[in-house]
Structures are given as C-alpha cells and as structure tokens.
Design a protein around this motif. Structure first.
Motif, PDB file in Angstrom:
ATOM      1  N   ARG A  31      -6.941  -3.525  -2.657  1.00  0.00           N
ATOM      2  CA  ARG A  31      -7.012  -4.878  -2.091  1.00  0.00           C
ATOM      3  C   ARG A  31      -5.926  -5.133  -1.045  1.00  0.00           C
ATOM      4  O   ARG A  31      -6.030  -6.093  -0.273  1.00  0.00           O
ATOM      5  CB  ARG A  31      -6.918  -5.918  -3.208  1.00  0.00           C
ATOM      6  CG  ARG A  31      -5.599  -5.962  -3.960  1.00  0.00           C
ATOM      7  CD  ARG A  31      -5.721  -6.846  -5.192  1.00  0.00           C
ATOM      8  NE  ARG A  31      -4.486  -6.970  -5.953  1.00  0.00           N
ATOM      9  CZ  ARG A  31      -3.628  -7.991  -5.828  1.00  0.00           C
ATOM     10  NH1 ARG A  31      -3.900  -8.971  -4.973  1.00  0.00           N
ATOM     11  NH2 ARG A  31      -2.528  -8.039  -6.549  1.00  0.00           N
ATOM     12  N   GLY A  66     -10.866  -0.701   1.615  1.00  0.00           N
ATOM     13  CA  GLY A  66      -9.976   0.038   0.719  1.00  0.00           C
ATOM     14  C   GLY A  66     -10.557   1.349   0.252  1.00  0.00           C
ATOM     15  O   GLY A  66     -10.171   1.855  -0.810  1.00  0.00           O
ATOM     16  N   TRP A  90     -16.192  -0.547   2.861  1.00  0.00           N
ATOM     17  CA  TRP A  90     -15.079  -1.023   2.031  1.00  0.00           C
ATOM     18  C   TRP A  90     -13.762  -0.651   2.710  1.00  0.00           C
ATOM     19  O   TRP A  90     -13.459   0.534   2.884  1.00  0.00           O
ATOM     20  CB  TRP A  90     -15.128  -0.402   0.630  1.00  0.00           C
ATOM     21  CG  TRP A  90     -16.300  -0.850  -0.173  1.00  0.00           C
ATOM     22  CD1 TRP A  90     -16.563  -2.094  -0.650  1.00  0.00           C
ATOM     23  CD2 TRP A  90     -17.401  -0.027  -0.613  1.00  0.00           C
ATOM     24  NE1 TRP A  90     -17.732  -2.119  -1.353  1.00  0.00           N
ATOM     25  CE2 TRP A  90     -18.276  -0.855  -1.350  1.00  0.00           C
ATOM     26  CE3 TRP A  90     -17.730   1.319  -0.459  1.00  0.00           C
ATOM     27  CZ2 TRP A  90     -19.446  -0.384  -1.913  1.00  0.00           C
ATOM     28  CZ3 TRP A  90     -18.888   1.787  -1.023  1.00  0.00           C
ATOM     29  CH2 TRP A  90     -19.732   0.944  -1.740  1.00  0.00           C
ATOM     30  N   SER A 120       0.824  -1.215   0.000  1.00  0.00           N
ATOM     31  CA  SER A 120       0.000   0.000   0.000  1.00  0.00           C
ATOM     32  C   SER A 120       0.853   1.259   0.000  1.00  0.00           C
ATOM     33  O   SER A 120       0.501   2.263  -0.635  1.00  0.00           O
ATOM     34  CB  SER A 120      -0.932   0.014   1.217  1.00  0.00           C
ATOM     35  OG  SER A 120      -1.859  -1.042   1.164  1.00  0.00           O
TER      36      SER A 120
END
Length: 444
Positions: A428, A312, A310, A235
């Motif tokens: 993800r 992400g 979510w 990330s």
C-alpha cells in the motif's frame, strides 16, 4: 540541494567498442560465477569436513560448522563499505583484481586447513576478497552501459548467483567423494588467479572519459541526513526487512540442506538407494540452478506485467511467493524422497521469485542522488540480519534439539512467513513512495 550533473553516456564515445564492452561483461560474469562456486563448495563438503576435523564429534558441532559461512559474511559486510569508498577513488580494476586473487588464494588455503581455526581464518579472507570485488564490479558495468541497457546487462551478471551456486554444489559433491574434500577447494585457485591477472590489463571506464575530454562522474559526498532519509521511506524500510527475512531463510537452506538430506533424512531415501553426498549435491545443485533461473526471470516478468493493474505488484508478487512457499517448506520436512525433491524445487522457486521485484522496489523508491548508497545499506542490513546469523542459529537450535534438524528448520519457516507478511503489508505504500522519489529526482 545542489544540482546533479547529467551522467556521461560513455558507450557513445570513441574508444569503447561494443566488442570491448561485451568482453568486460564476459570477464565479470566469469568472476561472479567463480565467486558463488567458492561460497557453496563449503556447504557441499561440510559433512566430510566435520568428519575429518571432528572425528570424535563435539557438543556444539552444528553451531561450529554453521559459523563458517557466518564468519565469511561478517568479514564481507564489515569491509565492503571501505572498498566501495575506495573504488570511487582509484582504478576499479585494481580493486577487482586484488579481491579475486585474495579470495582465490584463501579458497585454496581452505583445502590446506588442518584445524577448524585455520579453516575459519581462510573463510574470513574469502569474505575480505569478495568485499573488494562486490561493490566495484557492477559499477564498472554501469559505467560502460547506458541506462536503457543496464537492466539486461546486470540481470545477465546476476545469473551467476544460481548457476555458480549450483556448480559449487555439484563440484563439491563430485570432488569430495572421489578425491577428498580438500581437492574441491583447490579447483578454483588457478582460474581465479588467471582472471585476477587479466583484470590488471583492463582500463578503467573513467579513463575513457578523460581521454575524450568529458568530466568523470562526481565522487559521492553525501551527508548523514541523506542516509537518514531512507528510514523515512516506508517501502524502503519494509523491503529491507522483507529481504533480510528471505536471505535468512535462503542462507540456512543453502548451507544445511545437503547435510540435512544426507545425514538426517538418509533413512527416508528410497529402498536400495545408497546415501551418497555426491548424488545429493548433484540433485540439489540441479534444483538450485533450475529454480533460480526460472524464478528470477518469471518474477521480474510477472511484477512488470501486473504493475499496470496493481501499483504494489512488486511487493505482492514477492509476498505471495513467500506465503505460498511456507507450507511447501513444511511439507519438505515430512515428505519422503523422491517426492520431497519436487517440494524442494518449489520451495526454492518461491524463495527466489522476489529477486527482480524486490530490487526494482529499491531502485524505484530512492532518489538517484543516493541510490547506490541505498543499495549498499540494504545489502549490509539484509546480510547482517539474514544469512550472517541463520546457519549458526539453525545449527545451534539443532544441537539443543539433540540433532533433530527439523526443529532447527522451524526458524527458517518463521522467516519465510515473516518475509511474506512484510511484503504484502508494504504494497500500500509503494505507489506513493515511487512517485515521491521520481518527484525529488526531477527537482534535484
């Protein structure tokens, strides 16, 4: 790994009143506003500078003008790590004061430049001065405010980016058209010197700790292995690359858009409207400040709002904004004015929607012990790969295309789309990387 001592809760200690802390916020906010005014005055008056310094033109004039902001950023990037190291070891207010005074004098010197080389040197010194201020100022705020208040305080501090940028465009346009482009650089000199002198009278927050008998935060002494560990966080890597592509696009748009509208698109302006650089800068500045504030606030709110659904969401908000902004920017290049003004607003809104979410990702996926270094490395890389090269590259492509800036802006379009793809792809990894950083932080 050695244990990290708890961070002192400085604001609860005697001698640091709420009024004093807010005075520091106001002082640093004023300096940061002046910081971004200095940066973007150059873009506002660039057409006047080229006409004065290159009256007969030059084969590579767009590349030369585009290198002026590049030189500033190179100076900024190269010297910022040095001043970051230094600000951990001496009084931070001395560093801030010196930086503000140096860049204010250099900005005034830009107005005295009689040749391109002289102007280039002054831009280098502006980068040097801002490199002294940049790492120290947010650290002072972090020293003065506890964790639960820092987000709001730093958000207020960084509001200076769109507001100061807009003031730079507006001030540059008005001053250049009415009094000449040199006058635009003189305006920030007196307030810059004054603010720099005020900083000399300020007390370093670490002195308050010493006065109350508490230990100061430890001096950073990280190993290369700690820094190399950032490359193993998907990330972090993806976010840095996405931010670099975004900064590439934003830097080119900010520098070239007034010139693009005033010189290249002047025939597309409404009939009967006399092209005016002052008017172009005023409208573009108003669009920049409005889009900047609304996008920054909305992007942060939306990322937090969607996070429960979510994991992400920070990446998704950032990526979708860039992908939506790609065709909108293409429409800017073919849509006549005044309709194009609305598309420019939407483009800037999409490009700035990620400000909150992308920086939240940086904080969430890096462990506390090296978090400040992670931000510093990110800043270095995004400018190195982004706006340190984009103004020159767009200018160079424009020159190759015979002055057709629509061709030059194709590089911007590619960067916007690339940033969106990277951020969507990173979504993800975000949950796992966030959890891993929290686990390591708790065990440190």
């Amino acid at each position: 790994m050695t244990a990290i001592s708890p961070e002192p809760n400085l604001p609860s200690q005697p001698g640091v009143s709420e009024r004093s802390r807010w005075f520091v916020v106001a002082l640093l906010l004023a300096i940061n506003l002046l910081n971004y005014v200095d940066r973007y005055v150059l873009a506002a008056v660039e057409p006047h500078i080229r006409q004065d310094l290159f009256p007969d033109g030059a084969a590579n004039i767009n590349a030369l003008m585009g290198f002026l902001p590049t030189a500033f950023l190179l100076s900024y990037m190269i010297t910022a790590p040095l001043f970051g190291w230094l600000s951990d070891r001496v009084n931070r207010w001395w560093i801030i004061s010196g930086g503000v005074i140096v860049w204010s004098l250099a900005s005034g010197g830009s107005g005295l430049a009689s040749t391109y080389a002289m102007l280039l040197i002054t831009r280098l010194f502006i980068g040097f001065g801002e490199a002294a201020y940049g790492p120290a100022a947010p650290t002072v705020l972090a020293d003065l405010f506890p964790v639960e208040r820092r987000g709001r305080i730093l958000s207020l501090f960084y509001v200076a980016i769109p507001v100061g940028s807009a003031i730079g465009f507006l001030l540059g346009g008005v001053m250049a058209d009415r009094f000449g482009w040199r006058t635009a650089f003189y305006v920030s000199l007196p307030p810059g010197i004054l603010l720099g002198l005020v900083c000399l009278a300020m007390r370093d927050p670490r002195q308050h700790l010493a006065a109350t008998g508490q230990p100061a935060p430890p001096v950073a002494n990280h190993s290369l292995a700690d820094y190399a560990s950032l490359a193993r966080i998907p990330s972090y890597v993806i976010n840095t690359l996405g931010m670099a592509a975004m900064v590439f696009a934003l830097g080119a748009v900010a520098f070239w858009m007034p010139n693009y509208i005033y010189r290249f698109r002047r025939e597309d302006l409404p009939p009967g409207v006399e092209p005016s650089l002052e008017r172009v800068n005023m409208i573009f500045g108003a669009i920049t400040v409005t889009a900047g504030i609304t996008a920054t606030l909305f992007g942060g709110w939306l990322g937090d709002k969607l996070r429960a659904r979510w994991s992400g969401s920070y990446f998704l908000v950032s990526g979708i904004g860039m992908l939506v902004g790609t065709p909108i920017f293409l429409l800017v290049l073919v849509t006549p004015f005044p309709t194009a003004w609305g598309l420019i607003f939407l483009t800037e809104f999409c490009l700035l929607l990620n400000t909150g979410p992308a920086n939240a990702v940086l904080a969430n996926v890096t462990r506390p012990a090296i978090r400040s270094s992670a931000f510093a490395i990110n800043i270095f890389l995004i400018h190195l790969l982004g706006d340190a090269v984009s103004p020159s590259l767009v200018g160079w492509i424009t020159d190759l295309a015979g002055g057709n800036m629509n061709v030059g802006f194709t590089a911007v379009t590619v960067a916007i789309a690339l940033s969106g793809v990277l951020w969507i792809a990173g979504a993800r990894f975000l949950a796992a990387d966030t959890a891993a950083a929290a686990e390591v932080g708790e065990s440190a």
